[in-house]
Design an enzyme around this catalytic site. Structure first.
Site, PDB file in Angstrom:
ATOM      1  N   ALA A  63       0.859  -1.180   0.000  1.00 65.42           N
ATOM      2  CA  ALA A  63       0.000   0.000   0.000  1.00 65.42           C
ATOM      3  C   ALA A  63       0.895   1.229   0.000  1.00 65.42           C
ATOM      4  O   ALA A  63       2.069   1.156   0.363  1.00 65.42           O
ATOM      5  CB  ALA A  63      -0.859  -0.011   1.263  1.00 65.42           C
ATOM      6  N   GLY A 106       0.387  -5.183   0.715  1.00 64.48           N
ATOM      7  CA  GLY A 106      -0.723  -5.179  -0.239  1.00 64.48           C
ATOM      8  C   GLY A 106      -0.321  -5.783  -1.575  1.00 64.48           C
ATOM      9  O   GLY A 106      -1.174  -6.295  -2.308  1.00 64.48           O
ATOM     10  N   GLU A 109      -0.776  -9.355  -1.187  1.00 63.44           N
ATOM     11  CA  GLU A 109      -2.223  -9.597  -1.070  1.00 63.44           C
ATOM     12  C   GLU A 109      -2.888  -9.565  -2.444  1.00 63.44           C
ATOM     13  O   GLU A 109      -3.705 -10.427  -2.772  1.00 63.44           O
ATOM     14  CB  GLU A 109      -2.845  -8.568  -0.117  1.00 63.44           C
ATOM     15  CG  GLU A 109      -2.388  -8.806   1.324  1.00 63.44           C
ATOM     16  CD  GLU A 109      -2.807  -7.697   2.284  1.00 63.44           C
ATOM     17  OE1 GLU A 109      -2.530  -6.524   2.001  1.00 63.44           O
ATOM     18  OE2 GLU A 109      -3.422  -8.014   3.316  1.00 63.44           O
ATOM     19  N   GLU A 129       3.961  -5.586   7.244  1.00 68.40           N
ATOM     20  CA  GLU A 129       3.196  -4.487   7.845  1.00 68.40           C
ATOM     21  C   GLU A 129       3.553  -4.207   9.294  1.00 68.40           C
ATOM     22  O   GLU A 129       3.513  -3.068   9.741  1.00 68.40           O
ATOM     23  CB  GLU A 129       1.686  -4.779   7.738  1.00 68.40           C
ATOM     24  CG  GLU A 129       1.108  -4.621   6.334  1.00 68.40           C
ATOM     25  CD  GLU A 129       1.204  -5.876   5.484  1.00 68.40           C
ATOM     26  OE1 GLU A 129       1.989  -6.787   5.845  1.00 68.40           O
ATOM     27  OE2 GLU A 129       0.504  -5.957   4.458  1.00 68.40           O
TER      28      GLU A 129
HETATM   29  C1  3H9 Z   1       0.494  -2.456   3.323  1.00 70.74           C
HETATM   30  O1  3H9 Z   1       0.744  -2.861   2.236  1.00 70.74           O
HETATM   31  C2  3H9 Z   1      -0.838  -2.682   3.980  1.00 70.74           C
HETATM   32  C3  3H9 Z   1      -1.667  -3.615   3.210  1.00 70.74           C
HETATM   33  O2  3H9 Z   1      -1.950  -4.745   3.996  1.00 70.74           O
HETATM   34  C4  3H9 Z   1      -2.918  -2.987   2.676  1.00 70.74           C
HETATM   35  C5  3H9 Z   1      -3.827  -2.382   3.687  1.00 70.74           C
HETATM   36  C6  3H9 Z   1      -5.134  -1.810   3.144  1.00 70.74           C
HETATM   37  N1  3H9 Z   1       4.606   3.577   0.168  1.00 70.74           N
HETATM   38  O3  3H9 Z   1      13.218   2.063   0.566  1.00 70.74           O
HETATM   39  P1  3H9 Z   1      13.635   2.748  -0.664  1.00 70.74           P
HETATM   40  C7  3H9 Z   1       9.334   5.087  -1.156  1.00 70.74           C
HETATM   41  S1  3H9 Z   1       1.601  -1.570   4.204  1.00 70.74           S
HETATM   42  C8  3H9 Z   1       5.061   4.799  -0.130  1.00 70.74           C
HETATM   43  O4  3H9 Z   1      14.670   3.820  -0.561  1.00 70.74           O
HETATM   44  P2  3H9 Z   1      14.813   0.322  -1.652  1.00 70.74           P
HETATM   45  C9  3H9 Z   1      10.420   5.433  -0.159  1.00 70.74           C
HETATM   46  O5  3H9 Z   1       9.936   6.313   0.819  1.00 70.74           O
HETATM   47  C10 3H9 Z   1       3.009  -1.463   3.158  1.00 70.74           C
HETATM   48  N2  3H9 Z   1       6.352   5.057  -0.440  1.00 70.74           N
HETATM   49  O6  3H9 Z   1      14.076   1.732  -1.809  1.00 70.74           O
HETATM   50  C11 3H9 Z   1      11.464   6.050  -1.063  1.00 70.74           C
HETATM   51  O7  3H9 Z   1      11.055   7.378  -1.348  1.00 70.74           O
HETATM   52  P3  3H9 Z   1      12.124   8.541  -1.537  1.00 70.74           P
HETATM   53  C12 3H9 Z   1       3.759  -2.752   3.106  1.00 70.74           C
HETATM   54  C13 3H9 Z   1       7.192   4.025  -0.457  1.00 70.74           C
HETATM   55  O8  3H9 Z   1      15.042  -0.165  -3.034  1.00 70.74           O
HETATM   56  C14 3H9 Z   1      11.328   5.258  -2.357  1.00 70.74           C
HETATM   57  O9  3H9 Z   1      10.021   4.681  -2.312  1.00 70.74           O
HETATM   58  N3  3H9 Z   1       4.995  -2.561   2.345  1.00 70.74           N
HETATM   59  C15 3H9 Z   1       6.779   2.726  -0.142  1.00 70.74           C
HETATM   60  O10 3H9 Z   1      15.952   0.428  -0.711  1.00 70.74           O
HETATM   61  C16 3H9 Z   1      12.343   4.142  -2.493  1.00 70.74           C
HETATM   62  O11 3H9 Z   1      12.312   3.340  -1.313  1.00 70.74           O
HETATM   63  C17 3H9 Z   1       6.112  -2.172   2.949  1.00 70.74           C
HETATM   64  O12 3H9 Z   1       6.174  -1.966   4.143  1.00 70.74           O
HETATM   65  C18 3H9 Z   1       5.421   2.509   0.165  1.00 70.74           C
HETATM   66  N4  3H9 Z   1       4.941   1.291   0.429  1.00 70.74           N
HETATM   67  O13 3H9 Z   1      13.749  -0.629  -0.949  1.00 70.74           O
HETATM   68  C19 3H9 Z   1       7.302  -1.994   2.045  1.00 70.74           C
HETATM   69  N5  3H9 Z   1       7.850   1.884  -0.222  1.00 70.74           N
HETATM   70  O14 3H9 Z   1      12.924   8.161  -2.732  1.00 70.74           O
HETATM   71  C20 3H9 Z   1       8.018  -0.715   2.362  1.00 70.74           C
HETATM   72  C21 3H9 Z   1       8.892   2.662  -0.571  1.00 70.74           C
HETATM   73  O15 3H9 Z   1      11.281   9.750  -1.724  1.00 70.74           O
HETATM   74  N6  3H9 Z   1       9.117  -0.468   1.442  1.00 70.74           N
HETATM   75  N7  3H9 Z   1       8.507   3.945  -0.714  1.00 70.74           N
HETATM   76  O16 3H9 Z   1      12.928   8.569  -0.275  1.00 70.74           O
HETATM   77  C22 3H9 Z   1      10.298  -1.119   1.539  1.00 70.74           C
HETATM   78  O17 3H9 Z   1      10.495  -1.981   2.367  1.00 70.74           O
HETATM   79  C23 3H9 Z   1      11.384  -0.706   0.601  1.00 70.74           C
HETATM   80  O18 3H9 Z   1      11.061   0.575   0.116  1.00 70.74           O
HETATM   81  C24 3H9 Z   1      11.568  -1.647  -0.606  1.00 70.74           C
HETATM   82  C25 3H9 Z   1      12.564  -0.983  -1.607  1.00 70.74           C
HETATM   83  C26 3H9 Z   1      12.136  -2.980  -0.128  1.00 70.74           C
HETATM   84  C27 3H9 Z   1      10.278  -1.868  -1.333  1.00 70.74           C
END
Ligand code: 3H9
Length: 692
Positions: A63, A106, A109, A129
């Site tokens: 999400a 998500g 999911e 999450e």
């Molecule tokens: C969820 O899904 C709930 C569901 O059950 C549905 C409920 C209804 N959203 O980390 P990076 C941005 S909860 C918004 O440097 P990497 C991040 O801020 C979610 N922004 O890259 C950054 O921005 P900026 C579950 C996001 O390659 C840029 O993207 N998912 C999100 O080192 C690059 O990110 C997670 O918790 C996001 N979801 O790592 C995954 N994700 O360039 C969270 C990233 O402006 N994300 N951004 O600073 C991660 O773990 C890592 O970002 C990922 C990539 C492994 C994906």
């Protein structure tokens, strides 16, 4: 179709591509776009099966986390992903989801809404999450147990760790691993499914394998005080007793409890904060950074050894210098022991350990220092000694070499003045144990070059650290604030609390350890030495704490001497020591203090709010770039619980008026910024947004 989603066809296969860089988050427009693409392909009589794939570097990483804040504040209603998933599963044509990169939250999911999943070997899937204080909110806790089995699903949802494509395949989450072009192979896979009945996971019922209590106990230990892991376990348990639709309702209830609770706000602040601190004005993609291919370290003590390990872990060879063979041997023996422990724990093989050790050249000379791209000094905290070393390395180092000091308190400008190249001098302050703690404070001197700063910020990433840029002042950000925190902890002891009472209050609140136990771990003599260095700065009439120094005077340096605030057995297990209480009573009597009963709230407020008050001074002086930088320093270097967001976030959450009132009650000098913001009814975060 929105520009976030593209639809296309390959013969009789309809393709939906998500294009929402950088991570294809499910931002507004993405779920609706996928649903619209699905409807188009379902209505197209030539399409026999449908492939959903992510454009760019990843499938959907979850999400859009930014949206949660808007939902909680009422700016957005948010919307459920469940109708999209039901539409996918109810599609009369098979839906195949093609995974690469990270299918998280998500993203996984949505993938489970399809009939089949295929993945490249490097793909990862997970329900992370809980790391942002939430649980899966779009049927993840209901579908994953049905696909992967209850135990694995419960573990993935409760602890948030991702699994590899191979493991996902073995567990039944992924139906095939693709070797080759993902889209082409997914299309071929889809074509092979057109005539087969489509599985509908939601119709399967899971049963309780009797693991939930064990998992809860594990979660209470590994995620002390945190609500989301327990909520995730409850939700997965619901999947074993309720039919799918009711299980989804229960999941939603638990999800909302987490979403509207304080922990998710703090953890989301920490998620974005870790990324924000990397953004330093004046640096960016266009600023060239220096290449760091060879490193040298001066001093093979605890810090020098840990710093060396960081470099070699990242494949950067290190020349490690000491002044005596004995000290060098001792330092290398500790490095060897640390690596051997990792091998014993199965973190890496003996071969990897040997490779890493082979990258270290232990030596008593300056040989090869002229080839280093960065030289890091990690000797005792003494200005004269540090200046001698910098004068020496200035003579030896090649032009462009970065001269870094690991000082935890001393002036980078004064250290730089011993060289003819202050633009190349910077502080890189590691935290003990330096090979473990994620924080790297990068201290900018008055003359430090912006490319040197950018290089060290990039180096932090290479070393798998969180680099935070700070200004030059005594103790920089982290230690300047911890000085106030430690001072209050000692005052509380002098005024009537027992050391174990102070430590227990803060530990129960969520700190990784209490302040006095932390002093014992770090070595009380470190602060003692520093206080001696700065003795001339003491202001007459201003109260200073005496307990730590008294302990040091008696050879009680902490864990390393088997005694400090506590006594330690051979396994370093602490126990209260009556001898310490005698010292405390003596110090209190000498200071003329009437010892009194001290309650938990006073312990918490005096220690934690002293951090925020000093943090406010630091912000106003520009020593930290933003309040979030201070928070991240505390979360990654000082064991502050991430689910409380950091000292400045915590103060904001209490309300700065309340904080100011307490600061005044304690008779401290309130930071001018705190007075101003409290008067205006604003928060540090609002102030930071305005000064941006
Ligand atoms: C969820 O899904 C709930 C569901 O059950 C549905 C409920 C209804 N959203 O980390 P990076 C941005 S909860 C918004 O440097 P990497 C991040 O801020 C979610 N922004 O890259 C950054 O921005 P900026 C579950 C996001 O390659 C840029 O993207 N998912 C999100 O080192 C690059 O990110 C997670 O918790 C996001 N979801 O790592 C995954 N994700 O360039 C969270 C990233 O402006 N994300 N951004 O600073 C991660 O773990 C890592 O970002 C990922 C990539 C492994 C994906």
């Amino acid at each position: 179709m929105s520009e976030l989603i593209q639809i296309s066809k390959n013969g009789d296969i309809g393709i939906i591509t998500v294009n929402n860089p950088p991570v294809n988050a499910l931002s507004p427009g993405v779920p609706d776009g996928i649903a619209a693409g699905l409807a188009v392909h379902i209505a197209d009589p030539d399409v026999k099966a449908i492939v959903l794939i992510g454009g760019g570097r990843t499938f959907i990483a979850g999400a859009d986390i930014k949206e949660f804040g808007k939902v909680v504040s009422g700016q957005s209603k948010g919307h459920s992903l469940l109708p999209l998933m039901l539409a996918m599963e109810d599609s009369p044509k098979p839906v195949i989801v093609a995974l690469h990169g990270t299918a998280l939250g998500g993203g996984l999911e949505v993938a489970m809404g399809g009939h089949y999943r295929v993945a490249v070997p490097s793909a990862q899937v997970g329900q992370p999450e809980i790391k942002i204080g939430l649980i899966p909110g779009a049927a993840g806790t209901q579908r994953l147990p049905r696909l992967a089995g209850v135990e694995l699903a419960a573990q993935m949802c409760a602890f948030g760790e991702s699994i590899t494509a191979a493991k996902a395949h073995e567990a039944g989450i992924v139906d095939a691993i693709i070797d080759g072009d993902l889209l082409a192979c997914a299309v071929a896979f889809a074509r092979a499914q057109t005539a087969r009945p489509k599985p509908r996971e939601r119709e399967i019922q899971s049963f309780d394998p009797g693991i939930f209590e064990k998992l809860r106990a594990q979660a209470r230990k590994s995620h002390r005080n945190q609500t989301a892991p327990l909520a995730a376990i409850d939700a997965v348990e619901a999947a074993t007793v309720l039919p799918f639709a009711e299980g989804c309702l229960r999941e939603r209830e638990l999800f909302n409890e987490c979403l509207y609770g304080p922990q998710s706000k703090a953890l989301i602040h920490s998620f974005f904060g870790e990324r924000e601190v990397a953004k330093v004005p004046g640096t960016g993609k266009n600023l060239p950074v220096r290449e760091i291919k060879r490193a040298a370290v001066v001093g093979a003590g605890t810090m020098g050894g840990g710093i060396t390990m960081n470099f070699v872990n990242a494949g950067i060879p290190v020349r490690l210098r000491e002044t005596t063979q004995e000290a060098l041997d001792r330092g290398m023996a500790i490095i060897r022991k640390n690596y051997a422990n990792s091998v014993a724990k199965g973190r890496f093989s003996q071969e990897v350990m040997e490779q890493r050790l082979a990258l270290i050249t232990p030596q008593l000379t300056w040989d090869g220092f002229d080839e280093a791209d960065i030289i890091t000094e990690a000797v005792f905290e003494g200005m004269a000694l540090k200046k001698d070393i910098f004068a020496e390395i200035d003579r030896i180092a090649k032009p462009g070499c970065i001269l870094a000091s690991n000082t935890s308190t001393l002036s980078i400008d004064e250290i730089a003045s011993a060289t003819g190249r202050p633009q190349d001098v910077i502080g890189t302050h590691y935290f003990s144990p330096a090979n473990v703690m994620r924080l790297l404070e990068i201290v900018r001197g008055a003359a430090t070059g912006i490319d040197v700063i950018a290089t060290c910020m990039a180096l932090a990433k290479t070393l798998k650290k969180v680099g935070v840029l700070v200004g030059n002042c005594r103790g920089f950000v982290g230690n300047r604030m911890i000085h106030c925190y430690g001072r209050e902890a000692q005052f509380l002891v002098e005024e009537g609390a027992a050391p174990e009472q102070v430590d227990a209050a803060l530990y129960e609140w969520g700190m990784a350890m209490g302040p006095l136990a932390m002093g014992d771990l770090a070595g009380l003599d470190v602060g003692w030495r520093i206080r001696k260095e700065f003795k001339h700065l003491e202001v007459p009439g201003v109260r200073i704490p005496h307990i730590s120094d008294e302990l040091c005077e008696r050879g009680r340096y902490g864990q390393k001497t088997g005694a400090g605030y506590y006594k330690y057995d051979e396994n370093r297990k602490p126990s209260p020591d009556p001898a310490v209480m005698e010292i405390i009573l003596e110090v209190a009597a000498r200071a003329g203090l009437d010892r009194r009963e001290i309650f938990k709230q006073e312990i918490l407020d005096r220690t934690l709010l002293s951090l925020a008050n000093e943090g406010a001074n630091i912000l106003e002086e520009g020593i930290a770039l933003r309040p979030v930088d201070i928070d991240i320093i505390y979360l990654t270097g000082y064991g502050f619980p991430a689910y409380r967001g950091g000292p400045m976030f915590y103060a904001d959450s209490l309300g700065l008026n309340t904080v100011l009132k307490r600061v005044e009650e304690f008779g401290w000098e309130p930071a001018p910024l705190l007075i101003k913001l409290a008067g205006e009814g604003r928060t540090f975060a609002q102030w930071a947004n305005e000064v941006k």
